[in-house]
Design an enzyme around this catalytic site. Structure first.
Site, PDB file in Angstrom:
ATOM      1  N   SER A 193      83.811  89.224 -35.286  1.00 38.74           N
ATOM      2  CA  SER A 193      83.147  90.089 -36.251  1.00 38.74           C
ATOM      3  C   SER A 193      83.168  91.535 -35.767  1.00 38.74           C
ATOM      4  O   SER A 193      84.241  92.111 -35.584  1.00 38.74           O
ATOM      5  CB  SER A 193      81.723  89.579 -36.497  1.00 38.74           C
ATOM      6  OG  SER A 193      81.164  90.166 -37.648  1.00 38.74           O
ATOM      7  N   ASP A 288      84.092  83.619 -46.242  1.00 37.63           N
ATOM      8  CA  ASP A 288      83.597  84.763 -45.478  1.00 37.63           C
ATOM      9  C   ASP A 288      83.809  86.051 -46.263  1.00 37.63           C
ATOM     10  O   ASP A 288      84.923  86.307 -46.737  1.00 37.63           O
ATOM     11  CB  ASP A 288      84.370  84.832 -44.154  1.00 37.63           C
ATOM     12  CG  ASP A 288      83.901  85.937 -43.222  1.00 37.63           C
ATOM     13  OD1 ASP A 288      82.973  86.688 -43.579  1.00 37.63           O
ATOM     14  OD2 ASP A 288      84.478  86.044 -42.119  1.00 37.63           O
ATOM     15  N   HIS A 318      81.671  82.824 -42.405  1.00 41.80           N
ATOM     16  CA  HIS A 318      81.508  83.741 -41.290  1.00 41.80           C
ATOM     17  C   HIS A 318      80.583  83.108 -40.256  1.00 41.80           C
ATOM     18  O   HIS A 318      79.619  82.434 -40.601  1.00 41.80           O
ATOM     19  CB  HIS A 318      80.899  85.055 -41.792  1.00 41.80           C
ATOM     20  CG  HIS A 318      80.961  86.171 -40.809  1.00 41.80           C
ATOM     21  ND1 HIS A 318      82.078  86.963 -40.646  1.00 41.80           N
ATOM     22  CD2 HIS A 318      80.050  86.635 -39.919  1.00 41.80           C
ATOM     23  CE1 HIS A 318      81.844  87.862 -39.718  1.00 41.80           C
ATOM     24  NE2 HIS A 318      80.616  87.682 -39.260  1.00 41.80           N
TER      25      HIS A 318
END
Length: 349
Positions: A193, A288, A318
């Site tokens: 991320s 995601d 995610h």
């Protein structure tokens, strides 16, 4: 959240994940299918648990509360393996010493490749503890020394503070391979991320500033575009752990000037030239919000001549890197570790 509630959520999660799908369907509802992909049923159960327990509700939460919530959730979602040696130390940083945590398997000090790891958390959350379980699995699966970096976080330290720490940590590891028992020149970067953001910006910065680059870059559902205008943001910006409101909160705490949204050091997808970067592995998830920007960034690197391996998990959301409690969750983290090891070894041949 107190310990008794955490234990209750853990127990509920285990029962739902392990239960027959027919029973689960009566509790969490029918399967969710979007864009031809069906959400993993165990993940759907985890979303249900998060909503019922209140762990998913962050509206109005302070930075401190959000950090505490992430620390609590890792107690539920990621087991810790005990066969990895862990050493914590500090290294010089641009403004203050940087804490790092070094993970190794096996005995002795045989030299091996290094993976400099940057944790996710929207540049504001996460620390050495929240991603401890994933780093242990990376070290075990890859056979590399994993060096997790405790960089400065927003909003106390906005852009470019954390990035400066990320670059400094990579350069320090690269310059201290021998005392770390790392093969000189065999240091890769990896992050999930916002940590994936740091990993690829380190690769871009090394190319542009002329210091020895990482031998490879691993980008796990990376945040590379701060405009938040992709189709996947529209599709999955509500109800799948990472929400549009969360992303706006993270972005607004990380950067302070509107023009920084287009700065490649903050949003690496804004770089016009992606040629000359280290070989990359990119992992994306079907549910995601960051799906499309990760896929596009992988394609742009490939078009620019970079060697790219792209692995897409269509049923995942995610955050799957930290969801070892799910069926196949630890296996996915280990696959990431093996891929990084293979990329590095291919470069050393």
């Amino acid at each position: 959240m107190n310990e008794s509630l955490i234990n209750a959520v853990v127990g509920m999660n285990r029962r739902l994940v392990a239960s027959p799908d027919g029973w689960r369907a009566r509790v969490i509802g029918p399967p969710i299918t979007i864009d031809g992909n069906t959400l993993d049923r165990s993940l759907q159960a985890m979303l249900y648990i998060g909503n019922r327990s209140g762990m998913a509700d962050l509206e109005g939460a302070t930075v401190r509360q959000r950090r505490a919530r992430l620390n609590q959730s890792t107690q539920i979602t990621m087991p810790l393996r005990g066969d990895v040696r862990v050493l914590q130390r500090t290294i010089p940083g641009p403004e203050r010493p940087i804490r790092i945590r070094i993970y190794r398997t096996g005995r002795g000090y045989v030299r091996r490749p290094g993976l400099v790891y940057y944790h996710g958390g929207g540049w504001a959350l996460g620390d050495l503890n929240t991603h401890d379980g994933g780093c242990r699995e990376l070290a075990a699966a890859s056979g590399c020394s994993v060096i997790s970096v405790d960089y400065r976080r927003a909003p106390e330290n906005p852009f470019t503070a954390g990035l400066e720490d990320a670059i400094a940590a990579f350069r320090w590891v690269s310059q201290n391979c021998r005392p770390l028992s790392i093969i000189p020149g065999a240091v890769a970067v990896i992050g999930d991320s916002s940590g994936g953001n740091f990993a690829t910006v380190v690769a871009q910065t090394a190319r542009d500033e002329g210091f020895p680059p990482p031998i490879a870059q691993g980008l796990v559902y990376p945040a590379v575009d701060l405009r938040l205008n992709t189709r996947s943001v529209a599709l999955f910006g509500e109800g799948y752990f990472l929400t549009l409101a969360d992303m706006e909160w993270f972005r607004d705490n990380y950067i302070r000037e509107p023009e920084q949204i287009l700065d490649p050091r903050a949003a690496p997808a804004m770089a016009e030239d992606l040629s000359g970067l280290a070989p990359a592995a990119v992992w994306t998830a079907g549910f995601d919000p960051l799906r499309d920007e990760g896929i596009e960034y992988a394609e742009r690197m490939r078009d620019a001549g970079v060697t790219v391996t792209h692995r897409h998990y269509p049923t995942m959301t995610h955050g799957f890197f930290g969801m070892g409690v799910l069926p196949g969750g630890v296996a996915r983290v280990r696959e990431i570790g093996r891929t990084m090891s293979d990329m590095i070894l291919n470069q050393l041949v």
